[in-house]
Design an enzyme around this catalytic site. Structure first.
Site, PDB file in Angstrom:
ATOM      1  N   ASP A 259       0.838  -1.190   0.000  1.00  0.00           N
ATOM      2  CA  ASP A 259       0.000   0.000   0.000  1.00  0.00           C
ATOM      3  C   ASP A 259       0.881   1.251   0.000  1.00  0.00           C
ATOM      4  O   ASP A 259       1.914   1.275  -0.671  1.00  0.00           O
ATOM      5  CB  ASP A 259      -0.951  -0.019   1.202  1.00  0.00           C
ATOM      6  CG  ASP A 259      -2.331   0.500   0.841  1.00  0.00           C
ATOM      7  OD1 ASP A 259      -2.453   1.717   0.650  1.00  0.00           O
ATOM      8  OD2 ASP A 259      -3.262  -0.312   0.740  1.00  0.00           O
ATOM      9  N   HIS A 292      -3.948   5.766   3.593  1.00  0.00           N
ATOM     10  CA  HIS A 292      -4.641   4.557   3.171  1.00  0.00           C
ATOM     11  C   HIS A 292      -3.939   3.298   3.683  1.00  0.00           C
ATOM     12  O   HIS A 292      -4.576   2.374   4.196  1.00  0.00           O
ATOM     13  CB  HIS A 292      -4.746   4.512   1.648  1.00  0.00           C
ATOM     14  CG  HIS A 292      -5.657   3.430   1.151  1.00  0.00           C
ATOM     15  ND1 HIS A 292      -5.218   2.159   0.874  1.00  0.00           N
ATOM     16  CD2 HIS A 292      -6.982   3.438   0.903  1.00  0.00           C
ATOM     17  CE1 HIS A 292      -6.238   1.422   0.475  1.00  0.00           C
ATOM     18  NE2 HIS A 292      -7.326   2.171   0.481  1.00  0.00           N
ATOM     19  N   SER A 457     -11.724  -2.066  -0.738  1.00  0.00           N
ATOM     20  CA  SER A 457     -10.393  -2.104  -0.152  1.00  0.00           C
ATOM     21  C   SER A 457     -10.468  -2.079   1.358  1.00  0.00           C
ATOM     22  O   SER A 457      -9.484  -2.337   2.032  1.00  0.00           O
ATOM     23  CB  SER A 457      -9.549  -0.929  -0.626  1.00  0.00           C
ATOM     24  OG  SER A 457      -9.943   0.248   0.012  1.00  0.00           O
TER      25      SER A 457
END
Length: 1091
Positions: A259, A292, A457
């Site tokens: 990520d 994120h 996600s």
């Protein structure tokens, strides 16, 4: 007597006081208020929990003059350089270099290099490909993530719990209600749809998260239903504290998070548990600049505030995206290699995109899973449209995860199946594999604290965290845990959601506790997905259940995935066996197979073609049978014999007599092309935020609503996945050609003309095509500095005109747009073309429209009158009347992708015309006109690359030419092996795997400590009962969510009661009473007689 100020007999006053208490509680805790009201109300954002909407889009673009050279093994950098030098020296290429990759993997042998090669004629690529140690040479691709995080304002957002979160761009202005404090108003920015046609390539794939602080059910479920609260801890929703109490917390499992990185000192993660942080980008940082990656890591392994599933797992952070949301295929390849070296057990990949033909990436995912890395990936946020699965979640060896909300409804944003790899000749596979909570999930924020996000996600790390926790619970059985067995356990234990089909939910909702029970008793074996074929079971078996089968119809294809938990490689022994059930008319079914010659890694496919035998041409009823196959894998460790597993696939179909020709429609799938691999633009030029045509153009993907309309109108729709030379036109009333991008073989043109002369009718829905507009809508990627030119327009009008030329018909190269009315029906013409040539005896419908091509090229608006948009013609032959032909210049009114106004009513009217020669008055009353024959017809764009992706064309000496006409597919029907047995009336039984012992019981949760401590002392969870249907315990989630609300309401009522008694006592005249009696009256609320 003085009346008391407040009495329990005054319900209005009680209600007012309760409202006041709730208002006080609102200011204290907005989350608690949400649990009581069950409507997603955002109060004043004074808490430490920020609420965000995250909209992430991914796209890939080819990097100019850069190629990934993959080798047949792992070699040191010096050896790889020698191989490349030797190959290019022989070809005389001197302008090249190997691009250095400075990352943690450069010290180890690798199986690829990135080469910058200026090769105008392709000689260098050809020379590299011919080298014996080179496996593939593919263009290097750049992945861009246009993720935007928007802090939501403090306004109230009240929405029905039955309304799902809309899938919209992050720049869209949020729907708002009244301000919470009565003064501040919601604010948001909106971007006009217009942007320069001469622009950067849009980031068209939205994936990952759509963060939101609320949850809603699908829009199709608007009836009243039981409301459920949003849990503060996602781990509680799946009852992970039960496994924590048993001592399982993720310890001993290595989990990789690919990520945007993670800070080393983030307070939510236990000290020493972040084992490694690696940076694979060109930025000099390991930290997360976007948030994120931090959120994903928190869902998996946070130990404070917003808890993760496996707080004791070993965390390996792979930073593969820059702060500008950019990545390259080579970065992923190196990071994947490093993950293999680090012996990662579980890998979460909360990214995805439509490019399943990025071969180095796909191959490396296969290699990862072959090394026993369990990969979990988000299925995508492109729902509710079908055919929108993202890669790598659509791969057979990957656990593809979809999203649901806390009302157990499929989230609107969650992508739907089927896979589109297999089109046009075959049929897609079932995906997602499972679904879990992905809406309003709380996770770690960038600098500490928690925030709520939504998206697949978010669902992906929920499953990845659950898988990590499960793997730690069966460390003693590590020899049987692999990507296939874990996937088998998750699917076998999942709970099916009612009213949703298999392309929406896969096997159903993740059940953590039942998955644990399955894994602890699992025996290595093979299994099938789906585990049965029932063409009568709706809605789960949609679309198969919507249309019965009959003799003479195109075979129904069901693509079954074979999961092999016995080993990374395997094979099917002999051939699958077809065993019809004699008592249940199994002899009326004919079955053919195609299957993977080798099952690797951990999986393969079994394509089952089902049709009706000739002896059932007039029979009606239910027929059943089963397919039996045996999977074999090599022996493991000290085993002497090979591993074998026999699986059965029950089949149940409904057979009807062959319908009349007039009711049978043939859908041309063969001539539809989509991205990947080429740039085929959207049919509506206004939709510039989603420019690629990538949904497959199938009746069960973006033309699903049209298909449903035709079925409800009594028509039977079959799919043609081969050239026109391969179908019997005497069986069909109408051939439906919609949005065709492919070329046509000369033999197809000849045969179609002959079929029309013999009575076949044809309806063509075209789209825009204009070379100047195509050049104008090319995309320039500012990062790769490369132009992306369309390979055709919305449709391939020059090819369609070649097909129509024997009929004296053709479309123009004009592009039109606008609203108009036909009878009582409002229509919208979205980037359509016009009819340029049509027989004089035909009927033409004219409309006034805006010249959109002029607007694109000149930037100005221009109206055009008398544009021929619809033509209807009855053909004539020397023997009499032939078939009927209908042309319409726009297909957007049938395509669900960007439909604004459907034209299903018109399609029904046109089918009445083609089947029965019945023409509505609104069409038959048109004036007869003749089109000018001087119009120049559109020509193919010079230098287009359509031949690279075409099944009809091929490149030859720098030009395109027709390939030889392929032979028609020939199915070999399997010989029957009848069984004298009957199948159950309902084939759906929860999939059962073979066990080595009885399922272990789960202990009840004990302890009274705070839930924030994930290891010691988890609060009791009510509703843990035995399920007689499945023979094991399960958790009733609804009751666990309702109890806190009931407790709060009960406390409020007790407080009201005491307040009521207190005020009643104060309102009466004071009397001297013994103190015990006064206290007694206060408590019991009744007068006690004195002595």
């Amino acid at each position: 007597m003085v009346k008391p100020a407040m009495s329990v007999r005054n319900p209005r006053m009680v209600l007012l006081l309760l409202t006041a208490v709730l208002q006080l509680m609102q200011n204290a805790d907005c989350n608690l208020l949400e649990k009581v009201t069950q409507a997603s109300v955002k109060c004043n954002m004074t808490s430490s929990v920020p609420l965000h909407r995250i909209h992430a889009e991914f796209s890939s673009a080819i990097v100019d003059n850069e190629y990934i050279v993959s080798f047949n093994g792992y070699f040191k950098s010096s050896a790889r350089r020698r191989f490349i030098t030797a190959a290019l020296q022989e070809s005389g290429i001197s302008s090249w270099k190997i691009i250095p990759r400075i990352n943690p993997a450069n010290e180890h042998p690798s199986d690829f290099d990135v080469v910058m090669l200026k090769d105008q004629n392709g000689e260098g690529v050809e020379a590299l490909t011919d080298h014996p140690l080179v496996k593939t040479v593919t263009p290097h691709k750049k992945v861009t993530n246009a993720k935007v995080s928007t802090r939501l304002s403090c306004c109230c957002h009240v929405m029905s719990p039955a309304e799902d979160e809309p899938h919209s761009d992050s720049t869209s202005e949020p729907k708002t209600g009244s301000p919470c404090n009565g003064s501040r108003k919601c604010s948001g920015s909106s971007k006009d749809w217009t942007q320069s046609f001469h622009s950067s390539r849009p980031q068209n794939r939205n994936s990952l998260s759509l963060g939101a602080a609320y949850w809603h059910g699908p829009t199709r479920h608007r009836s009243r239903n039981l409301m459920r609260s949003v849990p503060k801890q996602i781990v509680s929703a799946l009852q992970s504290e039960i496994l924590w109490n048993m001592g399982f917390t993720g310890a001993g499992v290595r989990v990789a998070i690919f990520d945007t990185g993670l800070a080393s000192d983030h307070p939510h993660f236990k000290k020493g548990k972040v084992k490694d942080r690696s940076n694979w980008t060109n930025e000099k940082t390991l930290d997360d600049g976007l948030g994120h990656g931090t959120f994903v890591a928190g869902v998996i392994a946070s130990s404070q505030e917003c808890l993760g599933f496996a707080p004791d797992a070993d965390i390996f952070v792979f930073r593969v995206f820059t702060n500008n949301q950019v990545s390259y295929t080579s970065w992923f390849l190196d990071a994947f290699n490093y993950a293999i070296l680090k012996k990662i057990n579980v890998l979460n990949l909360s990214i995805g995109g439509p490019d399943f033909m990025d071969h180095p990436f796909v191959d490396k995912v296969w290699e990862l899973t072959a090394n026993k890395v369990i990969m979990v990936s988000a299925i995508g946020n492109d729902g509710p449209l079908y055919g929108t699965l993202n890669n790598p979640a659509d791969q057979m060896d990957v656990i593809g995860v979809g999203g649901i909300n806390f009302d157990h409804q499929i989230a609107r944003f969650s992508s739907r199946g089927m896979t589109t790899w297999e089109l046009p000749a075959g049929y897609g596979r079932m995906k997602p594999d499972i679904v879990t909570y992905g809406s309003a999930v709380r996770g770690s924020a960038l600098k500490g604290g928690c925030r709520s996000l939504s998206g697949t996600s978010v669902a992906s790390p929920v499953v990845a965290g659950a898988v990590t926790l499960l793997a730690s619970a069966v460390l003693d059985r590590a020899d049987v845990v692999n990507p296939a067995s874990m996937k088998q356990a998750l699917m076998a234990s999942a709970r099916r959601l009612p009213d949703f089909n298999m392309f929406e939910q896969g096997y159903g909702k993740l059940d953590l506790l039942r998955a644990y029970q399955t894994l602890t008793t699992y025996k290595p074996q093979a299994s099938l997905s789906p585990s049965y074929i029932d063409l009568t079971e709706c809605p789960y078996m949609w679309p198969y259940c919507t249309q019965p089968i009959y003799y003479g119809g195109m075979p129904v294809i069901v693509n079954v995935t074979i999961l092999n938990g016995m080993g990374v490689s395997g094979k099917i022994v002999d051939k699958p066996k077809w065993e019809p059930y004699t008592p249940q008319f199994g002899s009326h079914i004919e079955v053919a197979f195609s299957y993977s010659p080798v099952l690797w890694p951990w999986s393969g496919f079994l394509a089952v073609s089902v049709t009706v035998s000739k002896n059932a041409a007039t029979w009606e009823g239910i027929a059943q049978g089963q397919i039996t196959l045996t999977v074999e894998s090599p022996a493991e460790s000290e085993e002497k014999d090979v591993r074998q597993s026999t699986v059965k696939l029950p089949i149940r179909v409904k057979i009807i007599p062959t319908p009349p020709r007039s009711k049978r429609i043939l859908w041309d799938q063969y001539h539809n092309l989509r991205y990947p691999p080429g740039y085929f633009p959207r049919d509506n030029l206004r939709m510039k935020n989603d420019p690629l045509d990538w949904n497959g153009d199938h009746i069960h993907t973006n033309f699903k609503d049209m298909y449903q309309h035709l079925r409800s109108s009594g028509y039977f729709v079959e799919v043609l996945g081969s050239p026109f030379t391969c179908f019997d036109a005497s069986q069909y009333g109408t051939l439906l050609i919609v949005d065709a991008e492919e070329e046509y073989f000369p033999e197809e043109v000849t045969k179609l003309k002959r079929d029309i002369d013999q009575g076949l009718s044809v309806i063509v829905f075209a789209d825009w095509y204009n070379v100047s507009v195509m050049k104008k809508v090319k995309f320039y990627d500012e990062n790769t500095r490369q132009w992306w030119m369309p390979d055709t327009g919305g449709a391939n009008i020059p090819a369609i005109n070649d097909l129509l030329s024997p009929l004296g018909m053709a479309f123009s190269d004009q592009v039109y747009e606008g609203d108009y009315t036909v009878g009582d029906h409002d229509m919208y013409y979205a980037s359509g073309t016009s009819i340029a040539k049509f027989p004089d005896e035909g009927v033409l419908v004219l409309q006034s429209l805006k010249n959109q091509g002029y607007e694109v090229l000149k930037g100005d608006t221009k109206m055009t009158d008398s544009v021929p948009v619809l033509g209807l013609h009855q053909t004539k032959t020397p023997a009499g009347s032939g078939g009927r032909v209908v042309l319409y210049g726009d297909s957007n009114c049938l395509d669900t992708s960007h439909m604004q106004k459907d034209c299903f009513w018109m399609l029904s009217a046109l089918l009445e015309y083609t089947a029965y020669n019945t023409l509505l008055p609104i069409f038959s009353n048109q004036e007869k006109i003749s089109l000018s024959m001087a119009i120049d017809l559109p020509e193919r764009m010079e230098g287009n690359h359509l031949h690279r992706y075409s099944k009809v064309l091929e490149g030859h000496l720098g030009t395109a030419r027709h390939r030889p006409l392929p032979t028609c597919p020939h199915l070999v029907w399997a010989p029957p092996h009848p069984l004298n047995k009957s199948a159950p009336s309902n084939l759906y039984q929860h999939q059962k795997l073979m066990f080595i012992e009885l399922e272990p019981p789960l202990p009840p949760v004990k302890g009274k400590d705070n839930l924030l401590n994930p290891i010691v002392g988890i609060k009791d969870k009510p509703g843990f009962i035995a399920d007689p249907q499945y023979g094991g315990p399960h958790v009733v989630q609804d009751t666990s969510n309702v109890f806190p609300v009931l407790a709060f309401l009960s406390t409020g009522l007790v407080v009201l009661f005491l307040l009521n008694q207190y005020y009643r006592s104060r309102s009466r005249p004071k009397r001297k009473r013994p103190r015990p009696r006064k206290l007694q009256q206060l408590i019991y609320g009744a007068k006690v007689p004195g002595v």
